[in-house]
Design a protein around this motif. Structure first.
Motif, PDB file in Angstrom:
ATOM      1  N   PHE A 218       0.860  -1.183   0.000  1.00 21.03           N
ATOM      2  CA  PHE A 218       0.000   0.000   0.000  1.00 21.03           C
ATOM      3  C   PHE A 218       0.897   1.234   0.000  1.00 21.03           C
ATOM      4  O   PHE A 218       1.860   1.311   0.770  1.00 21.03           O
ATOM      5  CB  PHE A 218      -0.898   0.065   1.238  1.00 21.03           C
ATOM      6  N   ALA A 219       0.571   2.208  -0.810  1.00 24.76           N
ATOM      7  CA  ALA A 219       1.279   3.491  -0.735  1.00 24.76           C
ATOM      8  C   ALA A 219       0.841   4.260   0.497  1.00 24.76           C
ATOM      9  O   ALA A 219       1.656   4.882   1.193  1.00 24.76           O
ATOM     10  CB  ALA A 219       1.023   4.314  -1.989  1.00 24.76           C
ATOM     11  N   THR A 220      -0.454   4.232   0.773  1.00 22.71           N
ATOM     12  CA  THR A 220      -1.026   4.867   1.962  1.00 22.71           C
ATOM     13  C   THR A 220      -2.091   3.933   2.513  1.00 22.71           C
ATOM     14  O   THR A 220      -2.890   3.373   1.753  1.00 22.71           O
ATOM     15  CB  THR A 220      -1.646   6.241   1.635  1.00 22.71           C
ATOM     16  N   ALA A 221      -2.138   3.783   3.826  1.00 18.61           N
ATOM     17  CA  ALA A 221      -3.047   2.813   4.411  1.00 18.61           C
ATOM     18  C   ALA A 221      -3.429   3.215   5.818  1.00 18.61           C
ATOM     19  O   ALA A 221      -2.760   4.033   6.465  1.00 18.61           O
ATOM     20  CB  ALA A 221      -2.392   1.420   4.427  1.00 18.61           C
ATOM     21  N   SER A 222      -4.506   2.607   6.303  1.00 24.57           N
ATOM     22  CA  SER A 222      -4.896   2.736   7.703  1.00 24.57           C
ATOM     23  C   SER A 222      -4.899   1.352   8.334  1.00 24.57           C
ATOM     24  O   SER A 222      -5.054   0.339   7.640  1.00 24.57           O
ATOM     25  CB  SER A 222      -6.293   3.356   7.831  1.00 24.57           C
ATOM     26  N   LYS A 223      -4.702   1.329   9.644  1.00 27.20           N
ATOM     27  CA  LYS A 223      -4.712   0.077  10.380  1.00 27.20           C
ATOM     28  C   LYS A 223      -5.667   0.205  11.550  1.00 27.20           C
ATOM     29  O   LYS A 223      -5.505   1.076  12.413  1.00 27.20           O
ATOM     30  CB  LYS A 223      -3.314  -0.275  10.883  1.00 27.20           C
ATOM     31  N   ILE A 224      -6.659  -0.648  11.571  1.00 22.98           N
ATOM     32  CA  ILE A 224      -7.621  -0.698  12.662  1.00 22.98           C
ATOM     33  C   ILE A 224      -7.561  -2.097  13.247  1.00 22.98           C
ATOM     34  O   ILE A 224      -7.848  -3.079  12.555  1.00 22.98           O
ATOM     35  CB  ILE A 224      -9.046  -0.374  12.185  1.00 22.98           C
ATOM     36  N   GLY A 225      -7.144  -2.199  14.498  1.00 26.50           N
ATOM     37  CA  GLY A 225      -6.895  -3.514  15.072  1.00 26.50           C
ATOM     38  C   GLY A 225      -5.704  -4.152  14.399  1.00 26.50           C
ATOM     39  O   GLY A 225      -4.638  -3.563  14.306  1.00 26.50           O
ATOM     40  N   ALA A 226      -5.906  -5.365  13.882  1.00 27.10           N
ATOM     41  CA  ALA A 226      -4.814  -6.066  13.207  1.00 27.10           C
ATOM     42  C   ALA A 226      -4.904  -5.969  11.698  1.00 27.10           C
ATOM     43  O   ALA A 226      -4.079  -6.551  10.984  1.00 27.10           O
ATOM     44  CB  ALA A 226      -4.824  -7.539  13.627  1.00 27.10           C
ATOM     45  N   SER A 227      -5.872  -5.221  11.179  1.00 32.18           N
ATOM     46  CA  SER A 227      -6.139  -5.202   9.748  1.00 32.18           C
ATOM     47  C   SER A 227      -5.713  -3.880   9.125  1.00 32.18           C
ATOM     48  O   SER A 227      -6.089  -2.797   9.597  1.00 32.18           O
ATOM     49  CB  SER A 227      -7.635  -5.424   9.490  1.00 32.18           C
TER      50      SER A 227
END
Length: 441
Positions: free
Chosen positions: A376-385
């Protein structure tokens, strides 16, 4: 052993080199060799060993050996002359191999020049023996402390040490710890309690340091932990280089609010690499940022302003697997990022939330940022995902091989000459820098 003829040649090449300066003698000018003769020349010079506390104004020149933790305090100023080498005495049983600490009550004046930088380095580069090898952790590290604001109590002790002398934080945003200019810190790092204890000394640690301090043209290479870590404070910095860090290149926490302009994070595939506890996944980031270790809402929030950063990982997905993220903001941290390129990490920019909340883009500002990541160039992480996240102000790429973003050849280990132009804002290949640590020149 090094051939005597090499040493004799290096010694004859010196002009006006002083070999017997007292560590407290500031009355006469100091001259050192040219940068091209660095380690081979210094290995032939006499060594002054220093230990304990420095409580009166002191000047260092020549070659200094630090025995354990050396602490500057009680109003004393430590002056380090251009061209000085500082090495750590090798100790055992998790005793540090030389650590320099400037406490809240001390000050440093380490003003090198482009041709005569001040060099903190491994004793194995200065022992006159070409068979010994420098390794991360050979030198403990440099620590500056101050009473500028943090989001921790002012009795907090800097990571890696114990004792009241090493407390930091307060209310003095303009605190002045002194000057570090044209300084290299090489093969540093120290773990107080043993491997992966989470209580390490970095190449350069800054605890509650105020904006009266000058940090300019500083390179940290092959650190056992982070290259630069900012524990709160308001200090600004310019022209920083992190090269071959084993853990993070730049780490911010505990309410740091300052501006850093012109910085390079450069990966070396051949350096050591940190892994999460259990050794299951890479844990090295270009930038790592937290409000604190629990993600609390403690004030002030960690919110650096970072301008003109160049963050370089690996050209291929296989080699990028040695690292984690180009930028990782987590645990309630906030960030302003301007005119920055990131390339060669699995994820370019990762924004991680707490308690399963969605990312609040109002906590961030991205302006003219170019971000590459193989996954991913840009991403978010919520929990383990983790999942892709579109972020305004960022141009994204997931190209393979990694995107160059207009640079000539930014990946250090590739076959063509390394060159980050036109992003060479801090003279990253100048006379003061060094990327080849062979002691025979």
């Amino acid at each position: 052993m090094r051939k005597l003829s090499l040493i004799l040649f290096a010694m004859m090449s010196l002009t006006g080199c002083r070999q017997n300066d007292s560590v407290t003698d500031a009355s006469t000018p100091f001259e050192m060799k040219s940068a091209a003769a660095e380690y081979i020349t210094a290995s032939s010079l006499p060594v002054t060993t220093v230990s304990g506390s420095i409580t009166t104004n002191t000047t260092w020149s020549g070659v200094i050996e630090l025995d354990g933790v050396v602490t500057v305090k009680n109003g004393a100023t430590l002056t380090i002359r251009p061209g000085t080498f500082i090495k750590g005495k090798i100790n055992f049983n998790y005793n540090p191999n030389g650590v320099l600490v400037i406490t809240k009550t001390g000050r440093i004046n380490a003003t090198g020049t482009e041709t005569q930088p001040i060099i903190f380095t491994s004793s194995n580069l200065l022992d006159g023996n070409e068979d010994t090898t420098a390794r991360p952790g050979d030198f403990g590290g440099v620590i500056l402390l101050g009473d500028a604001p943090t989001n921790k109590p002012s009795t907090t002790v800097i990571e890696g040490l114990t004792g009241a002398d090493y407390q930091y934080g307060g209310t003095n945003a303009g605190q002045n710890a002194g000057i570090l200019k044209y300084v290299r810190i090489e093969f540093a790092g120290y773990d107080l309690l043993g491997p992966n204890s989470g209580n390490e000394i970095n190449g350069l640690s800054l605890g509650g340091v105020g904006h009266g301090t000058t940090l300019d043209h500083i390179q940290v290479s092959y650190s056992l932990d982070d290259s630069f870590e900012f524990f709160g404070g308001t200090v600004n910095a310019t022209n920083l280089i992190s090269f071959g860090a084993q853990d993070d290149n730049y780490d911010f926490e505990y309410g740091y609010k300052g501006t850093i302009s012109c910085a390079l994070a450069l990966a070396d595939y051949n350096s050591g690499h940190s892994y999460s506890q259990g050794g299951s996944s890479p844990d090295s980031n270009g930038i790592e940022l937290d409000n604190d270790g629990t993600g609390s809402s403690a004030f002030p929030f960690t919110q650096p302003i970072l301008k003109n950063f160049t963050i370089i990982g690996a050209k291929s997905p296989l080699k990028s697997g040695l690292y984690e993220n180009g930028v990782h903001v987590r645990r309630n941290g906030k960030l302003s990022l301007e005119n920055t390129v990131i390339t060669g990490y699995p994820i370019g920019i990762l924004l991680e939330t707490i308690s399963g909340a969605s990312v609040n883009l109002a906590d961030y500002s991205f302006t003219n940022v170019q971000s590459h990541g193989f996954t991913f160039a840009t991403a978010s992480k919520i929990g383990a995902s983790s999942s892709a996240l579109n972020i305004p102000g960022i141009t994204a790429s997931t190209a393979n091989p990694a995107h160059l973003w207009g640079m000539a050849q930014p990946f250090f280990n590739e076959s063509f000459a390394w060159n980050v132009s036109p992003r060479n804002c801090g003279d990253f290949k100048g006379n003061w820098t060094k990327y080849d640590f062979s002691i025979v020149e």
